[in-house]
Design an enzyme around this catalytic site. Structure first.
Site, PDB file in Angstrom:
ATOM      1  N   VAL A 197       0.828  -1.206   0.000  1.00  0.00           N
ATOM      2  CA  VAL A 197       0.000   0.000   0.000  1.00  0.00           C
ATOM      3  C   VAL A 197       0.865   1.260   0.000  1.00  0.00           C
ATOM      4  O   VAL A 197       0.562   2.223  -0.705  1.00  0.00           O
ATOM      5  CB  VAL A 197      -0.967  -0.006   1.200  1.00  0.00           C
ATOM      6  CG1 VAL A 197      -1.711   1.312   1.323  1.00  0.00           C
ATOM      7  CG2 VAL A 197      -1.955  -1.165   1.074  1.00  0.00           C
ATOM      8  N   GLU A 198       1.932   1.259   0.761  1.00  0.00           N
ATOM      9  CA  GLU A 198       2.768   2.458   0.884  1.00  0.00           C
ATOM     10  C   GLU A 198       3.521   2.800  -0.401  1.00  0.00           C
ATOM     11  O   GLU A 198       3.555   3.956  -0.799  1.00  0.00           O
ATOM     12  CB  GLU A 198       3.767   2.301   2.039  1.00  0.00           C
ATOM     13  CG  GLU A 198       3.151   2.353   3.415  1.00  0.00           C
ATOM     14  CD  GLU A 198       2.671   3.735   3.812  1.00  0.00           C
ATOM     15  OE1 GLU A 198       2.866   4.710   3.065  1.00  0.00           O
ATOM     16  OE2 GLU A 198       2.086   3.847   4.904  1.00  0.00           O
TER      17      GLU A 198
END
Length: 189
Positions: free
Chosen positions: A62-63
Site C-alpha cells: 500500500v505504501e
C-alpha cells in the site's frame, strides 16, 4: 434443434466455468497477481520485531508498491514511506548502527527494518490493536489518540468508516485487504 446441440450448449459453459474457477483459485495465479518483493528483508525484519511478514508485505504494497526509492507528495520516503522526522525519531529510540534517516528512503533493507520497528512500536503503544496501529502509521499516533479519546473512532473494524481522515480510512482498509489476500495466497512467507 436436436437434444445433442442443446446438451452441448449447457455442458460447454459449465466446463468453462469450472476451469475458470480452478484457474482463478490457483496459487500461482494469486502469487502472480499479488507478488511480494524483498522477501528475505521482510522475513528478517518480521523475525527481529516479532511481526507477521505478510503484514509488513501488505503495508509495503500500500505504501510504495515495493518501490524502494518512492517519495510521497508529503515527503514520506522509501519502501515503507517513513516521514523524515519519524525516521529521525526512530533512530533516537533504537540503535540501528550506522543507518541514517536518509537510508530509510534509499535502501529497501533499511526502510523495511525501520518501518517494521515503527509498526512494532505502534502496536505496543496501542495495546496490540492492529487497526489503530495502522491508522497511527498513516495519520500519526497523536492524531489517532485524539480520535480515540474524543470517541470520534472506536478503533474497531466495524467503525473504520468513522475514521475522520478519508486517506487514513482508505489506507487501513487497503492494508487489511492486502493482508487478508496475502494470508489466503501465501499462508506464510
Amino acid at each position: 434443434m436436436s437434444k445433442r446441440i442443446k446438451r452441448k450448449r449447457v455442458i460447454l459453459p459449465l466446463i468453462l466455468i469450472v476451469l475458470g474457477a480452478l484457474f482463478v483459485q490457483s496459487e500461482w495465479l494469486g502469487r502472480w497477481i499479488y507478488p511480494i518483493s524483498y522477501v528475505d528483508e521482510i522475513k528478517r525484519s518480521a523475525l527481529e520485531y516479532q511481526l507477521d511478514p505478510l503484514l509488513i508485505a501488505a503495508i509495503i504494497r500500500v505504501e510504495s508498491n515495493y518501490k524502494h526509492e518512492a517519495v510521497s507528495p508529503k515527503g514520506a520516503l522509501g519502501i515503507m514511506q517513513i516521514m523524515p522526522e519519524t525516521a529521525a525519531w526512530i533512530l533516537e529510540q533504537e540503535d540501528f548502527g550506522k543507518l541514517t534517516a536518509r537510508d530509510a528512503g534509499m535502501d529497501a533493507q533499511a526502510g523495511i527494518r525501520m518501518g517494521s520497528w515503527y509498526v512494532k512500536e505502534l502496536n505496543r503503544q496501542f495495546n496490540g490493536n492492529l487497526l489503530v496501529s495502522l491508522a497511527a502509521y498513516n495519520a500519526g499516533p497523536g492524531k489517532v489518540r485524539q480520535w480515540l479519546e474524543k470517541g470520534t473512532w472506536e478503533g474497531t473494524e466495524q467503525t473504520i468508516r468513522d475514521i475522520p481522515y478519508g486517506e487514513t480510512r482508505h489506507y487501513v482498509q487497503r492494508v487489511m485487504y492486502y493482508y487478508k489476500k496475502y494470508q489466503k495466497i501465501y499462508e506464510t512467507l
